[in-house]
Scaffold this active site. Structure first.
Site, mmCIF file in Angstrom:
data_model
loop_
_atom_site.group_PDB
_atom_site.id
_atom_site.type_symbol
_atom_site.label_atom_id
_atom_site.label_comp_id
_atom_site.label_asym_id
_atom_site.label_seq_id
_atom_site.Cartn_x
_atom_site.Cartn_y
_atom_site.Cartn_z
ATOM 1 N N CYS A 1 10.649 -38.486 0.673
ATOM 2 C CA CYS A 1 11.585 -38.876 1.306
ATOM 3 C C CYS A 1 11.401 -38.630 2.926
ATOM 4 O O CYS A 1 11.135 -39.707 3.900
ATOM 5 C CB CYS A 1 12.781 -38.100 0.926
ATOM 6 S SG CYS A 1 13.084 -38.309 -0.200
ATOM 7 N N ASN B 1 19.025 -36.677 6.456
ATOM 8 C CA ASN B 1 17.682 -36.562 6.609
ATOM 9 C C ASN B 1 16.817 -35.984 7.842
ATOM 10 O O ASN B 1 15.965 -35.545 7.394
ATOM 11 C CB ASN B 1 17.000 -37.614 5.712
ATOM 12 C CG ASN B 1 16.836 -37.289 4.650
ATOM 13 O OD1 ASN B 1 17.241 -36.642 3.769
ATOM 14 N ND2 ASN B 1 15.925 -38.388 4.139
ATOM 15 N N VAL C 1 15.310 -39.547 -8.805
ATOM 16 C CA VAL C 1 16.883 -39.423 -8.639
ATOM 17 C C VAL C 1 17.030 -40.603 -9.601
ATOM 18 O O VAL C 1 18.399 -40.284 -10.009
ATOM 19 C CB VAL C 1 16.912 -40.264 -7.479
ATOM 20 C CG1 VAL C 1 18.326 -41.232 -7.408
ATOM 21 C CG2 VAL C 1 16.382 -39.705 -5.798
ATOM 22 N N GLY D 1 6.068 -23.230 8.545
ATOM 23 C CA GLY D 1 5.029 -23.588 6.736
ATOM 24 C C GLY D 1 4.748 -24.322 8.550
ATOM 25 O O GLY D 1 4.029 -24.994 8.845
ATOM 26 N N LEU E 1 15.164 -23.998 7.693
ATOM 27 C CA LEU E 1 14.668 -23.783 8.461
ATOM 28 C C LEU E 1 13.739 -22.189 8.735
ATOM 29 O O LEU E 1 13.773 -20.996 8.900
ATOM 30 C CB LEU E 1 15.821 -22.294 9.730
ATOM 31 C CG LEU E 1 15.761 -22.344 10.679
ATOM 32 C CD1 LEU E 1 15.868 -24.050 11.463
ATOM 33 C CD2 LEU E 1 16.901 -21.492 11.732
ATOM 34 N N LYS F 1 7.095 -45.119 -19.093
ATOM 35 C CA LYS F 1 8.058 -43.941 -18.933
ATOM 36 C C LYS F 1 9.188 -44.505 -19.817
ATOM 37 O O LYS F 1 8.937 -43.283 -20.506
ATOM 38 C CB LYS F 1 8.342 -44.085 -17.081
ATOM 39 C CG LYS F 1 8.742 -43.147 -16.530
ATOM 40 C CD LYS F 1 9.489 -43.510 -15.389
ATOM 41 C CE LYS F 1 8.202 -43.291 -14.591
ATOM 42 N NZ LYS F 1 8.859 -42.337 -13.532
ATOM 43 N N ARG G 1 17.114 -32.192 -4.436
ATOM 44 C CA ARG G 1 16.203 -32.182 -3.977
ATOM 45 C C ARG G 1 15.436 -31.718 -4.536
ATOM 46 O O ARG G 1 16.010 -31.505 -5.941
ATOM 47 C CB ARG G 1 16.357 -30.713 -2.728
ATOM 48 C CG ARG G 1 17.333 -30.550 -1.834
ATOM 49 C CD ARG G 1 17.344 -29.530 -1.210
ATOM 50 N NE ARG G 1 18.606 -28.656 -2.417
ATOM 51 C CZ ARG G 1 18.940 -27.277 -2.031
ATOM 52 N NH1 ARG G 1 18.436 -26.843 -1.053
ATOM 53 N NH2 ARG G 1 19.785 -27.130 -2.767
ATOM 54 N N GLU G 2 14.110 -31.997 -5.095
ATOM 55 C CA GLU G 2 13.321 -31.906 -5.917
ATOM 56 C C GLU G 2 13.797 -30.469 -6.170
ATOM 57 O O GLU G 2 13.176 -30.100 -5.198
ATOM 58 C CB GLU G 2 12.243 -32.761 -6.132
ATOM 59 C CG GLU G 2 11.905 -34.440 -5.779
ATOM 60 C CD GLU G 2 10.636 -34.880 -5.619
ATOM 61 O OE1 GLU G 2 9.475 -34.547 -5.550
ATOM 62 O OE2 GLU G 2 10.970 -36.046 -5.492
HETATM 63 N N1 LIG Z 1 12.734 -38.407 -5.098
HETATM 64 C C1 LIG Z 1 13.942 -38.180 -3.296
HETATM 65 O O1 LIG Z 1 13.827 -36.595 -3.521
HETATM 66 C C2 LIG Z 1 14.796 -38.366 -3.022
HETATM 67 C C3 LIG Z 1 16.120 -37.595 -3.086
HETATM 68 C C4 LIG Z 1 17.373 -38.285 -1.787
HETATM 69 C C5 LIG Z 1 16.750 -39.888 -1.881
HETATM 70 N N2 LIG Z 1 15.915 -40.393 -2.375
HETATM 71 C C6 LIG Z 1 15.925 -41.538 -2.573
HETATM 72 O O2 LIG Z 1 16.011 -42.635 -3.677
HETATM 73 C C7 LIG Z 1 15.374 -44.037 -3.991
HETATM 74 C C8 LIG Z 1 14.150 -43.025 -5.307
HETATM 75 O O3 LIG Z 1 13.180 -42.344 -5.419
HETATM 76 P P1 LIG Z 1 12.047 -41.825 -6.436
HETATM 77 O O4 LIG Z 1 12.195 -40.740 -5.430
HETATM 78 O O5 LIG Z 1 13.147 -41.810 -7.267
HETATM 79 O O6 LIG Z 1 10.904 -43.082 -6.667
HETATM 80 P P2 LIG Z 1 10.195 -42.826 -7.963
HETATM 81 O O7 LIG Z 1 9.481 -42.974 -7.772
HETATM 82 O O8 LIG Z 1 10.594 -40.843 -8.764
HETATM 83 O O9 LIG Z 1 11.320 -43.049 -8.802
HETATM 84 C C9 LIG Z 1 11.510 -45.005 -8.771
HETATM 85 C C10 LIG Z 1 11.143 -45.633 -10.198
HETATM 86 O O10 LIG Z 1 11.832 -46.615 -10.140
HETATM 87 C C11 LIG Z 1 10.582 -48.314 -10.898
HETATM 88 N N3 LIG Z 1 11.512 -49.175 -10.490
HETATM 89 C C12 LIG Z 1 10.147 -49.517 -9.841
HETATM 90 N N4 LIG Z 1 10.444 -51.409 -10.048
HETATM 91 C C13 LIG Z 1 10.536 -51.437 -10.313
HETATM 92 C C14 LIG Z 1 11.570 -52.760 -11.327
HETATM 93 N N5 LIG Z 1 11.737 -53.761 -10.558
HETATM 94 N N6 LIG Z 1 12.883 -52.366 -12.104
HETATM 95 C C15 LIG Z 1 12.621 -51.272 -13.003
HETATM 96 N N7 LIG Z 1 12.327 -49.971 -12.219
HETATM 97 C C16 LIG Z 1 12.045 -49.824 -10.707
HETATM 98 C C17 LIG Z 1 9.460 -47.248 -10.987
HETATM 99 O O11 LIG Z 1 8.622 -47.542 -11.787
HETATM 100 C C18 LIG Z 1 9.908 -45.277 -10.929
HETATM 101 O O12 LIG Z 1 10.033 -44.954 -12.078
HETATM 102 C C19 LIG Z 1 14.318 -44.097 -3.126
HETATM 103 O O13 LIG Z 1 15.044 -44.499 -1.947
HETATM 104 C C20 LIG Z 1 14.284 -42.595 -2.032
HETATM 105 O O14 LIG Z 1 14.213 -42.464 -0.655
HETATM 106 C C21 LIG Z 1 15.098 -39.857 -3.221
#
Ligand SMILES: NC(=O)c1ccc[n+]([C@@H]2O[C@H](COP(=O)([O-])OP(=O)(O)OC[C@H]3O[C@@H](n4cnc5c(N)ncnc54)[C@H](O)[C@@H]3O)[C@@H](O)[C@H]2O)c1
Length: 469
Positions: free
Chosen positions: A282, A230, A11, A275, A272, A35, A157-158
């Site tokens: 998430c 969600n 995100v 699978g 819909l 990273k 969405r990823e």
């Molecule tokens: N992945 C999705 O499709 C998606 C979609 C919508 C919402 N979200 C929400 O967004 C949020 C992030 O999801 P994501 O998939 O990007 O997670 P992720 O694990 O891919 O990314 C989180 C990042 O935060 C970094 N991090 C952790 N602790 C840290 C700190 N103290 N300081 C700085 N950076 C730090 C991690 O190294 C990582 O790179 C979650 O709450 C998730 O539910 C995710």
């Protein structure tokens, strides 16, 4: 505007690249030094369409990376928190990382005389988090009036995260009016459609809104909009999977049913698809967290229990299908297509494919797997020698007793059946994502098993081949 994004994952990084793309100065933070080093060299640490192009376009100019929250806070007016919010053992959202980040932001604001900064909850959080963030900020020493908090949940969405971010269905902001207005300004080129008109814009997907609704609400409502969205999408997936099971029992075809049901605009065809069930970082965690929030508030949200139960059951049902095709699995060589939780991403968190492979291994099968992007991340999920990972689809299929599709990557819908037949031990395709028409596969000499449709086992498939010949 100057924007900080804390957390450079699926995100945070996508949001950072897209904010730079619409003209902002962005500083992106992560506590993972490897990273940040990779990002600073211009390497994209995740597989996401259009992301490498945006990083290349804006790195050094409008987008930079750091491990320092303090530096990012100092440089920015708006600070987005986009770190992970996994569930803890009790099924509640674990907000400890959010808390650490909030404390670090507050430290930087202690005694600051800078203009008011806005802290934005981008991570998915339970209702009430905004109030809690304010409290932590104050307790950690941030001066009253030096900050405000807004909830701006993310719906990308990823796999199509960049286009989802640049062409969203809606943008939600929860908090006080003035702060929501500042957020509206950040998103202005997306909201008014001016970004889409740029000659160098990332191409607009079919069905994108010409103008994007901006929904301003209370913080609590914004938090709930994300939770409820969600849960609803997961419910749609479990619903069609339950319908698929009825289809199989009565000899109907779930793909026909899905088309008929999804054509109703009140229902919609997205999410819909029958699978193996939903997965990813998430839905599984967000459903547990939402159920827990509701329970804490005194509401027993049993519908969510059922959504979760059907999802888990779907893997059992699919395992039965594999047995129907192969009888016993011990010692069989199974070529698995897909490790990511869905096509288009390298993310294997809570992947149904990984969970299903574990079930196959438990039965003594030898698993040889191929995924176009997720092999490296999947490697960490399995012990040394537990499964064999192949770089090419057709090498994975060599001498296999069956081919099993677990992820809906586009390329798995374009298999060369002649080539597969020449390398596989037996021409059996077990499709956990309904990527084919049964008759099409049968006409190519394969036994075909899919979800919510009558199976075409070997004898029937052979007849179809004779008919096609
Ligand atoms: N992945 C999705 O499709 C998606 C979609 C919508 C919402 N979200 C929400 O967004 C949020 C992030 O999801 P994501 O998939 O990007 O997670 P992720 O694990 O891919 O990314 C989180 C990042 O935060 C970094 N991090 C952790 N602790 C840290 C700190 N103290 N300081 C700085 N950076 C730090 C991690 O190294 C990582 O790179 C979650 O709450 C998730 O539910 C995710």
């Amino acid at each position: 505007m100057e924007i900080a994004i804390i957390g450079s994952g699926y995100v945070g990084l996508v949001a950072a690249a897209c904010f730079a793309e619409i003209g902002h100065q962005v500083i992106c933070v992560d506590n993972d030094q490897t990273k940040v080093a990779a990002l600073s060299r211009g390497e994209a640490p995740i597989h996401e369409r259009f992301l490498p192009e945006l990083l290349a376009r804006h790195r050094k100019e409008r987008l930079r990376f750091t491990t320092s929250i303090a530096e990012a806070v100092r440089a920015s007016e708006i600070i987005f928190i986009a770190v992970g919010t996994p569930t803890d053992e009790a099924g509640k959202a674990d907000l400890s990382t959010v808390e650490q980040v909030v404390q670090a932001i507050a430290n930087e604001l202690r005694g600051s005389s800078a203009k008011q900064k806005i802290v934005v909850e981008k991570s998915t959080v339970p209702v009430g988090t905004s109030q809690w963030v304010r409290r932590v900020m104050r307790e950690a020493g941030a001066r009253e009036g030096s900050f405000d908090v807004v909830c701006n949940p993310e719906f990308l969405r990823e796999g199509c995260a960049v286009t989802d971010f640049l062409y969203p269905h809606r943008i939600v902001a929860g908090g006080n009016e003035e702060s929501c207005d500042r957020l509206r300004l950040i998103y202005a080129p997306i909201i008014d459609g001016s970004y889409a008109e740029r000659a160098d814009a990332v191409p607009q997907p079919d069905g994108a809104n010409a103008a994007v609704p901006f929904i301003a609400s209370s913080a609590e409502s914004a938090e709930l909009i994300k939770n409820a969205s969600n849960a609803f999408l997961a419910m749609k997936i479990s619903f069609i999977n339950a319908v698929a099971n009825v289809c199989e029992a009565v000899g109907a075809d779930v793909e026909q049913v899905r088309e008929g049901v999804g054509s109703d605009a009140r229902i919609g065809s997205e999410f819909l698809r029958p699978g193996l069930g939903y997965g990813g970082s998430c839905f599984p965690k967000d459903l547990l967290a939402f159920r827990s929030t509701a329970a804490d508030a005194g509401y027993d949200f049993r519908l969510l229990d059922e959504v979760i139960r059907i999802n888990a059951q779907q893997r059992e049902m699919f395992l039965r299908k594999v047995h129907e095709a192969l009888w016993t699995l011990k010692g069989k060589r199974l070529a698995v297509l897909g490790l990511a939780y869905k096509g288009g991403t390298d993310d294997v968190r809570e992947s149904p494919a990984i969970a299903f492979i574990r079930m196959l291994l438990k039965e003594g099968a030898n698993v040889v797997a191929y995924d176009p992007a997720a092999a490296a991340k999947a490697r960490e999920a399995f012990g040394e020698d537990e499964i064999t990972l192949c770089d090419h689809l057709y090498s994975a299929a060599e001498s296999a007793d069956a081919l099993i599709i677990l992820t809906d990557w586009e390329e798995f819908g374009q298999l060369d059946f002649g080539r597969l037949r020449s390398v596989m031990k037996a021409a059996v395709l077990i499709d956990g994502r309904n990527m084919y028409e049964p008759e099409f596969v049968a006409a190519r000499g394969f036994a075909y098993y899919s979800i919510g449709r009558t199976s075409l086992p070997r004898a029937k498939a052979a007849t179809e081949v004779d008919r096609a010949a």
